[in-house]
Design a protein around this motif. Structure first.
Motif, PDB file in Angstrom:
ATOM      1  N   ASP A 164       0.805  -1.220   0.000  1.00 45.25           N
ATOM      2  CA  ASP A 164       0.000   0.000   0.000  1.00 45.25           C
ATOM      3  C   ASP A 164       0.841   1.275   0.000  1.00 45.25           C
ATOM      4  OD1 ASP A 164       1.114  -0.095   2.494  1.00 45.25           O
ATOM      5  OD2 ASP A 164      -0.757  -0.416   3.584  1.00 45.25           O
ATOM      6  N   GLY A 165       2.161   1.128  -0.057  1.00 48.01           N
ATOM      7  CA  GLY A 165       3.006   2.320  -0.124  1.00 48.01           C
ATOM      8  C   GLY A 165       3.269   2.956   1.237  1.00 48.01           C
ATOM      9  N   LYS A 166       2.517   2.515   2.270  1.00 52.51           N
ATOM     10  CA  LYS A 166       2.786   3.068   3.611  1.00 52.51           C
ATOM     11  C   LYS A 166       4.053   2.421   4.177  1.00 52.51           C
ATOM     12  CE  LYS A 166      -1.888   3.124   5.065  1.00 52.51           C
ATOM     13  NZ  LYS A 166      -2.701   2.573   6.100  1.00 52.51           N
ATOM     14  N   SER A 167       4.763   3.166   5.008  1.00 52.18           N
ATOM     15  CA  SER A 167       6.052   2.675   5.492  1.00 52.18           C
ATOM     16  C   SER A 167       5.906   1.451   6.410  1.00 52.18           C
ATOM     17  CB  SER A 167       6.739   3.839   6.216  1.00 52.18           C
ATOM     18  OG  SER A 167       7.511   3.367   7.261  1.00 52.18           O
ATOM     19  N   VAL A 168       6.824   0.507   6.254  1.00 50.33           N
ATOM     20  CA  VAL A 168       6.921  -0.631   7.171  1.00 50.33           C
ATOM     21  C   VAL A 168       8.372  -0.640   7.670  1.00 50.33           C
ATOM     22  CG1 VAL A 168       6.899  -3.145   7.374  1.00 50.33           C
ATOM     23  CG2 VAL A 168       5.173  -2.015   5.981  1.00 50.33           C
ATOM     24  N   ARG A 169       8.557  -0.588   8.980  1.00 56.91           N
ATOM     25  CA  ARG A 169       9.923  -0.464   9.499  1.00 56.91           C
ATOM     26  C   ARG A 169      10.635  -1.807   9.588  1.00 56.91           C
ATOM     27  NH1 ARG A 169      13.422   3.032   9.495  1.00 56.91           N
ATOM     28  NH2 ARG A 169      14.184   2.795  11.628  1.00 56.91           N
ATOM     29  N   ALA A 170       9.884  -2.864   9.853  1.00 59.25           N
ATOM     30  CA  ALA A 170      10.554  -4.162  10.056  1.00 59.25           C
ATOM     31  C   ALA A 170       9.610  -5.319   9.789  1.00 59.25           C
ATOM     32  CB  ALA A 170      11.086  -4.248  11.489  1.00 59.25           C
ATOM     33  N   VAL A 171      10.214  -6.458   9.473  1.00 58.47           N
ATOM     34  CA  VAL A 171       9.464  -7.711   9.307  1.00 58.47           C
ATOM     35  C   VAL A 171      10.090  -8.717  10.275  1.00 58.47           C
ATOM     36  CG1 VAL A 171       8.793  -9.526   7.695  1.00 58.47           C
ATOM     37  CG2 VAL A 171       9.267  -7.240   6.839  1.00 58.47           C
ATOM     38  N   TYR A 172       9.269  -9.371  11.067  1.00 58.67           N
ATOM     39  CA  TYR A 172       9.786 -10.402  11.985  1.00 58.67           C
ATOM     40  C   TYR A 172       9.384 -11.762  11.429  1.00 58.67           C
ATOM     41  CZ  TYR A 172       9.730 -13.583  15.978  1.00 58.67           C
ATOM     42  OH  TYR A 172       9.897 -14.676  16.803  1.00 58.67           O
ATOM     43  N   VAL A 173      10.383 -12.622  11.150  1.00 59.78           N
ATOM     44  CA  VAL A 173      10.091 -13.937  10.556  1.00 59.78           C
ATOM     45  C   VAL A 173      10.876 -15.062  11.225  1.00 59.78           C
ATOM     46  CG1 VAL A 173       9.299 -13.659   8.165  1.00 59.78           C
ATOM     47  CG2 VAL A 173      11.691 -13.231   8.717  1.00 59.78           C
ATOM     48  N   THR A 174      10.321 -16.271  11.096  1.00 63.44           N
ATOM     49  CA  THR A 174      10.987 -17.483  11.592  1.00 63.44           C
ATOM     50  C   THR A 174      11.124 -18.444  10.401  1.00 63.44           C
ATOM     51  OG1 THR A 174       8.786 -18.262  12.273  1.00 63.44           O
ATOM     52  CG2 THR A 174      10.149 -17.282  13.977  1.00 63.44           C
ATOM     53  N   PRO A 175      11.994 -18.129   9.433  1.00 67.39           N
ATOM     54  CA  PRO A 175      11.988 -18.867   8.156  1.00 67.39           C
ATOM     55  C   PRO A 175      12.490 -20.302   8.242  1.00 67.39           C
ATOM     56  CG  PRO A 175      13.786 -17.272   8.200  1.00 67.39           C
ATOM     57  CD  PRO A 175      12.998 -17.056   9.451  1.00 67.39           C
ATOM     58  N   SER A 176      13.354 -20.619   9.208  1.00 65.76           N
ATOM     59  CA  SER A 176      13.947 -21.964   9.230  1.00 65.76           C
ATOM     60  C   SER A 176      12.981 -23.012   9.773  1.00 65.76           C
ATOM     61  CB  SER A 176      15.205 -21.977  10.091  1.00 65.76           C
ATOM     62  OG  SER A 176      16.104 -21.053   9.560  1.00 65.76           O
ATOM     63  N   HIS A 177      12.055 -22.572  10.633  1.00 62.78           N
ATOM     64  CA  HIS A 177      11.057 -23.488  11.200  1.00 62.78           C
ATOM     65  C   HIS A 177       9.967 -22.581  11.745  1.00 62.78           C
ATOM     66  CE1 HIS A 177       9.805 -26.767  14.249  1.00 62.78           C
ATOM     67  NE2 HIS A 177       9.501 -27.192  13.040  1.00 62.78           N
ATOM     68  N   GLN A 178       9.059 -22.195  10.873  1.00 61.28           N
ATOM     69  CA  GLN A 178       8.085 -21.168  11.225  1.00 61.28           C
ATOM     70  C   GLN A 178       7.395 -21.527  12.542  1.00 61.28           C
ATOM     71  OE1 GLN A 178       4.473 -20.662  11.267  1.00 61.28           O
ATOM     72  NE2 GLN A 178       4.812 -18.468  11.570  1.00 61.28           N
ATOM     73  N   PHE A 179       7.329 -20.531  13.432  1.00 59.34           N
ATOM     74  CA  PHE A 179       6.622 -20.798  14.682  1.00 59.34           C
ATOM     75  C   PHE A 179       5.220 -20.232  14.559  1.00 59.34           C
ATOM     76  CE2 PHE A 179       4.889 -20.379  18.796  1.00 59.34           C
ATOM     77  CZ  PHE A 179       5.345 -21.514  19.432  1.00 59.34           C
ATOM     78  N   PRO A 180       4.194 -21.031  14.806  1.00 61.25           N
ATOM     79  CA  PRO A 180       4.222 -22.423  15.256  1.00 61.25           C
ATOM     80  C   PRO A 180       4.083 -23.477  14.161  1.00 61.25           C
ATOM     81  CG  PRO A 180       2.021 -21.506  15.541  1.00 61.25           C
ATOM     82  CD  PRO A 180       2.842 -20.429  14.909  1.00 61.25           C
ATOM     83  N   THR A 181       3.792 -23.110  12.912  1.00 58.87           N
ATOM     84  CA  THR A 181       3.376 -24.146  11.941  1.00 58.87           C
ATOM     85  C   THR A 181       4.493 -25.093  11.524  1.00 58.87           C
ATOM     86  OG1 THR A 181       3.872 -22.793  10.015  1.00 58.87           O
ATOM     87  CG2 THR A 181       1.649 -22.583  10.925  1.00 58.87           C
ATOM     88  N   GLY A 182       5.762 -24.685  11.730  1.00 61.33           N
ATOM     89  CA  GLY A 182       6.884 -25.559  11.391  1.00 61.33           C
ATOM     90  C   GLY A 182       7.291 -25.504   9.926  1.00 61.33           C
TER      91      GLY A 182
END
Ligand SMILES: Cc1ncc(COP(=O)(O)O)c(C=O)c1O
Length: 498
Positions: A248-266
């Protein structure tokens, strides 16, 4: 006056205890006058000073008041119900906190409720916990004693023990493909503090931050507590999908991710999505906070390089923890920060606590330098691999097609989706398991959208292989009971789905 002493410990403490018990049990009413110290001393056959000491202690605790020239009395201000048998806690009248404080408390209350452990169950599939093996505990004890002998009593550098930082650099180069220098490592008190420092350093109140949905409720609470506005994006079987990130063009300062083993789905995020996420973050000027909380345990598939290994331009902040490789109560984790952020992060860490325990860090650095830490990880990988096999076998045997298992390729938990059970009925399932002495935990506490099916997170960090089979047999029995019952009336349609 007749009081009975219990004979345990010093005489003055016995008299204090006896009088306190007498007051609490109503044996000495409000405003009752106590005997003069000389008299009680004579009765108890002890010196007057001993009785004086006991009276002074009870005045300090608020049970007695001393009135000049009149004697010592049971305090009328002492609050009691008349049936009190133990010490009385001060009444908790809620006191005013700031609006930021309220936000912190609300967020923490919600997250803690979502992750609350059921106490006293015979078989517990609680996730996020693990026990180290006795060999590493013995080595850690020896390393800790050696840190004490070498008199590690001063504040250490706020970045962390230099040897420990070097050990971390050497490990993550090989295991995660991350090339960095010790100057980029900051040791923290758990991933939780690492995330707290990052978000307070990078975001102003109201700034937007992308998180996964479902996602790690404790981390989300930290972000909300710091004033971030969360933008929750759905995860699928490959984790966060960069296609669904805000455009949407609005600013996003950060993304928090768990890419190696997504919590909780794995879910494990494939390389293509990792590159797409990095590309999105670069174009939007957003930081990526990569939480690699259980990367030590991988059982299937090729290892995928960490986001921090794929992004050389300083957008990724990587967070690793010793909570799973050793145990959570160690409260040690680390951040790998881009060189341009290292100075700011060190100061934020110093401001927070002046630095993590130098003693513990020194001991951990020794454990790593001697190779004992790596041997422990190898032993635990074998150990958890075999527990996981037992769990997957038991699930297949007892639940068959009734539930699908996902997220089993890494970490210390799997996720179980019950294909024929709607999400509203998961609480009944959890309760039916608890009635059989088995602790299972719903995935829903980590989600904000309506899920399509009832889902459970089954941790195996604490559950012995011998208990797993029985635990799953009982879970299957609970499922049979719940699915045979008539479903509760459906709510109005229109909510969002997984
Ligand atoms: C996603 C995630 N991150 C981090 C952690 C560990 O945090 P800490 O190092 O604060 O114990 C956990 C623990 O379960 C977790 O699930």
């Amino acid at each position: 006056m007749l009081i009975t002493l219990d004979g345990a410990g010093p005489r003055y403490a016995q008299i204090t205890r006896a009088l306190r018990n007498l007051i609490q049990s109503g044996g000495l009413p409000f405003d009752a006058r106590l005997p003069p110290t000389r008299e009680l001393a004579r009765d108890l056959n002890c010196s007057r000073n001993i009785v004086l000491l006991a009276y002074e202690q009870l005045v300090l605790e608020g049970y007695l008041v001393s009135r000049q020239g009149a004697g010592t009395f049971v305090s009328p201000a002492w609050p009691r119900s008349g049936r009190d048998t133990g010490p009385v806690a001060a009444k908790a009248v809620p006191m005013r906190v700031s609006s930021r404080g309220r936000q912190m408390v609300d967020a923490a209350e919600k997250a803690r409720a979502a992750m609350a452990r059921r106490p006293g169950l015979a078989i517990d599939f609680m996730y996020g916990l693990c026990d180290p093996d006795p060999r590493v505990v013995a080595r850690l004890r020896a390393a800790f004693n050696s840190a004490l002998r070498s008199r590690t009593f001063r504040y250490g550098p706020p970045t962390g023990d230099p040897e420990l930082r070097q050990q971390v650099v050497d490990r993550i180069r090989g295991s995660r493909g991350i090339t960095c220098t010790p100057d980029q490592i900051v040791i923290t008190n758990g991933a939780q503090q690492a995330l707290d420092i990052c978000v307070r350093l990078l975001l102003d109140p109201g700034d937007r931050m992308v998180v996964e949905d479902p996602g790690y409720a404790s981390a989300h609470a930290v972000f909300i507590g710091a004033g971030a506005t969360l933008v929750r994006v759905p995860v699928d079987s490959q984790g966060l999908d960069p296609e669904t990130l805000p455009r949407d063009g609005k600013s996003v300062r950060a993304v928090y991710v768990t890419p190696s083993h997504q919590f909780p789905t794995g879910a494990v995020m494939p390389a293509a999505r990792r590159y797409a996420l990095i590309d999105w973050a670069r174009r939007r000027g957003a930081y990526i906070i990569e939480d690699d909380y259980d990367g030590e345990y991988r059982y299937a598939g090729q290892p995928v390089a960490a986001l921090a290994a794929l992004e050389p331009h300083g957008r990724v902040i990587y967070c690793g923890t010793f909570a799973k490789s050793l145990f959570p109560s160690l409260r040690l984790a680390y951040l790998v920060v881009p060189p341009g952020l290292a100075h700011a992060l060190v100061h934020a860490k110093w401001l927070s606590d002046l630095g993590s325990s130098a003693l513990l860090q020194h001991a951990l650095a020794q454990l790593m330098a001697t190779g004992e830490y790596d041997r422990h990880i190898r032993r635990m990988q074998k150990h958890y691999r075999s527990r996981r096999q037992v769990l997957l076998g038991a699930l297949k045997r007892h639940l068959g097609d009734a539930a699908g298992v996902v997220g089993a390729s890494a970490g210390l938990h799997v996720v179980l989706w019950f294909t024929k059970l709607p999400p509203e009925r998961v609480t009944s399932l959890v309760d039916a398991c608890a009635a059989r002495g088995v602790g299972v935990y719903p995935i829903g506490g980590h989600a904000t959208r309506r899920l399509r099916h009832a889902g459970l997170i089954l941790g195996y960090g604490l559950t012995e292989a011998t208990q797993i089979e029985r635990g799953i047999e009982l879970l299957a029995a609970a499922y049979q009971e719940i699915s045979a019952m008539a479903p509760p009336p459906r709510r109005a349609a229109g909510s969002k789905r997984r």
